[in-house]
Design an enzyme around this catalytic site. Structure first.
Site, short mmCIF file in Angstrom:
data_model
loop_
_atom_site.label_atom_id
_atom_site.label_comp_id
_atom_site.label_asym_id
_atom_site.label_seq_id
_atom_site.Cartn_x
_atom_site.Cartn_y
_atom_site.Cartn_z
CG ASP A 182 4.05 -13.01 -15.34
OD1 ASP A 182 4.94 -12.79 -14.49
OD2 ASP A 182 2.85 -13.11 -15.05
CG HIS A 228 -2.09 -0.91 1.03
ND1 HIS A 228 -2.86 -1.39 2.05
CD2 HIS A 228 -2.62 -1.44 -0.10
CE1 HIS A 228 -3.79 -2.17 1.57
NE2 HIS A 228 -3.67 -2.22 0.26
#
Lengths: 98, 586
Positions: B459, B191
């Site tokens: 990825d 966060h």
């Protein structure tokens, strides 16, 4: 002058994970809207429903039966509101509590 | 001069004196108070509590406004704890009956709660203990009046170097004086990192241990573009950076002008540049910078923020906000792509505790075995599709069967909606992410069945080179310029062209200007990048012709080593857009 009263009931913990974060927050939030004293008792331990810490430390698992006791001028309404939360399995509409 | 490298989470380069915040170990100076002072001490406790509640409320408002109400809810739970009658009663009792100091009482009471919760052996409750420690910290900070008070009373610009910053500390940084910050711990999806982006100040997390060698006050260069912190830079470096900052300021102004201009090459080839977003709020960053739409709308935030699974209407509302803001522009909504580095608590039980989460049950694999959850998301996407130009995209597809299964479930959902008379876009384009080498190898077969491809280079690179980019020991293998990656992208582009299917590159690679000539030269005509990068990408496109791009890509493809490819591309970029290069790295 409003009448003082004491209401006793039993409620069952339905959420799968027991009395955890969300149900706990909902209980406190609801309890704070009443002036009555509201307690839940489990296994000889009593928790003030207006206290998140009390409820956490009550550690009531799924399926547990708790005694609900309310006393004060709005005891009946408080008992109704709190037992309704248990009866509806703490389901809520919209995104009131996450 | 010392250089540390971490994860760049918010761009920009700043220089200034460092303010060091170590890990907080509160030393409680006195355990007892004078009996005469008991009322004053209780009063002091209440005053601190009030301040803490006020802070929590303002955190809640700030975070709700910037990231949405579901993030603000983290703080409303904190508020409930801070106002807890049991806490207040027990702390008061310790002060009054045992003449304990408020600091000691707060710490003792809260730690006893945390201790009991941890002993219950219940995962949910023991995680709650962390929130309790957070509250303890806040209260002690108020009571002791020290600690990170220094963050509040700043009078001159500083760069904050901390072991860690909590989300609330980050949210309340005074951006007038805090030029940027870097932390020893933390990851890209924390966060704290997300909030840094919202504040638009340069930030780096995950630096590793570096505070020991810094005493405070030294000059520091924080390079949020490249994730580097330079402590005590030599005068030559300072001069270079200052010079660079002046030029980067100039180019920032010029890039601002790019926002209104189309991404068109010198020879008139229009290139589509969309934005990648995570939160609905970010759509405005895309629109402001003149994006051609949202090329990747990640939906994980819906699952990561709450304690319960998002409902269909949670999904629907979040999608409508973006779709409506985009008007006719396309919005590509990617279905849940969770796992590996970010596991939401509510799905935690479903994750295999495998040694290799990257190769485990994640992303589309998780959606396919969790059909009710998957259908809820698809229903919301379809319902939102009538409000604009929506496309649906499945992540991490590795076999044709997976794609077909996902598509079949989508068809099921369409049927349900039809039965219920709920409107949706029947011919909604259905695409897939290309991020597993198997999908590249079978790109021709996939191209027959999909409506579009989007290459997720992050990825794809990790899977192709078998390296985890967050592991510093092997991160050097992670190179967008690796010849193997160039070839895989080429394969996808050829297969797609053969079947007339559009391709977008939406990974980190497409946000880096130096790769743009290469990708355009290979035949790519559509990019999706972080919104902040869009003006820079436009600048490259507008300084380039397709024939030049083809020449660059041909030469790059003839090189053997990632290092050579990237070096060559960097050289070409500095020739095409010299100013731009100066703002990237030094």
């Amino acid at each position: 002058m409003e009448s003082e009263g004491v209401v006793c009931r039993h409620v069952r913990v339905t959420p799968e994970e027991g009395l955890h974060l969300r149900p706990l927050q909902m209980l406190v939030r609801k309890a704070l809207t009443f002036s009555s004293t509201i307690t839940l008792t489990f296994d000889g331990r009593r928790a003030d429903v207006k206290s998140a810490f009390d409820l956490m430390l009550l550690a009531a698992p799924t399926g547990a039966i708790l005694s609900l006791e309310t006393s004060g001028s709005d005891a009946a309404a408080a008992a109704d509101a709190i037992s309704e939360l248990f009866e509806t399995g703490f389901s809520i509409s919209g995104s009131e509590v996450r | 001069m010392k250089v540390y490298t971490g994860i760049a989470v918010s761009p920009g380069v700043v220089t200034g004196p460092v303010l060091v915040l170590g890990s907080e170990n509160f030393r409680i100076p006195r355990k007892y108070v004078n009996r005469d002072a008991i009322d004053d001490e209780i009063h002091r406790f209440h005053a601190a509590l009030e301040d803490v509640c006020r802070d929590i409320k303002s955190n809640e408002q700030l975070v709700s406004a910037q990231l949405g109400a579901q993030y603000g809810a983290i703080f409303s739970a904190h508020l409930q704890m801070a106002q807890d009658p049991r806490l207040i009663r027990e702390v008061e009792a310790l002060i009054r009956e045992q003449t304990r100091s408020p600091e000691f009482a707060v710490s003792r009471v809260l730690r006893s709660y945390a201790d009991q919760l941890e002993k219950m052996g219940d995962r949910y409750l023991s995680e709650r203990a962390l929130d309790i420690f957070d509250l303890e910290k806040r209260l002690l900070r108020q009571l002791l009046g020290e600690s990170r008070q220094e963050l509040r009373n700043l009078t001159e610009p500083v760069i904050v170097l901390a072991h860690d910053l909590t989300p609330s500390e980050t949210a309340t940084l005074d951006t007038k004086f805090v030029l940027g910050f870097a932390t020893e711990v933390g990851g890209r999806t924390s966060h704290t990192a997300i909030l840094a982006g919202a504040l638009e100040i340069p930030a780096i997390v995950g630096l590793g241990r570096c505070l020991a060698g810094v005493s405070g006050g030294e000059t520091v260069i924080l390079d949020g573009d490249n994730g580097r912190v330079i402590i005590d830079p030599d005068s030559e470096t300072v001069a270079r950076v200052q010079d660079m900052q002046i030029r980067s300021e100039k180019i920032r102004t010029r890039l601002g002008l790019m926002e209104a201009l189309p991404a068109e090459t010198e020879d008139g080839q229009r290139v589509t540049i969309c934005g990648n977003i995570e939160f609905p709020e970010e759509v405005r960053h895309c629109i402001k910078r003149g994006a051609d739409g949202v090329g990747l709308y990640r939906t994980e935030f819906l699952f990561l923020s709450g304690n319960r699974e998002p409902s269909e209407s949670d999904h629907y509302e979040a999608y409508c906000r973006v779709v409506e803001a985009c008007g006719d522009l396309p919005v590509v909504i990617r279905t849940l792509d969770i796992g590996a580095d970010k596991v939401p608590q509510l799905l935690a039980s479903q994750f295999s505790k495998s040694q290799n989460p990257m190769l485990g049950l994640r992303s589309i694999r998780l959606s396919l075995i969790n059909t009710p959850m998957f259908k809820r998301q698809l229903r919301a996407i379809l319902r939102a599709s009538v409000h604009g130009n929506v496309r649906v995209m499945f992540p991490l597809i590795s076999t044709l069967l997976e794609f077909r299964q996902a598509k079949m479930i989508l068809m099921d959902v369409m049927e349900d909606l039809e039965d219920e008379g709920i409107p949706f876009q029947r011919n909604i384009p259905i695409g897939m992410m290309v991020e597993v080498p198997s999908a590249v190898i079978l790109a021709e077969e996939f191209a027959r069945e999909v409506d579009f491809f989007s290459i997720g280079t992050n990825d794809l690179i990790q899977y192709t080179l078998a390296c985890d980019r967050s592991d510093p020991a092997v991160a050097n293998l992670y190179r967008s310029g690796d010849p193997s990656i160039l070839r895989l992208i080429q394969m996808v582009l050829r297969a797609a062209e053969k079947h007339g299917k559009p391709v977008t590159v939406c990974g980190q690679m497409s946000s880096e200007p130096r790769f743009i000539p290469l990708l355009l030269g290979m035949g790519l005509r559509s990019l999706s990048a972080t919104p902040q990068a869009i003006p820079r990408l436009k600048e490259v496109v507008r300084n380039l012709s397709i024939s030049e791009a083809v020449r660059i890509s041909q030469h790059a493809s003839s090189l053997d080593l990632a290092r050579d490819v990237e070096h060559y591309l960097q050289g070409e970029l500095s020739r095409l857009c010299p100013d731009l290069v100066d703002t990237i790295g030094f």
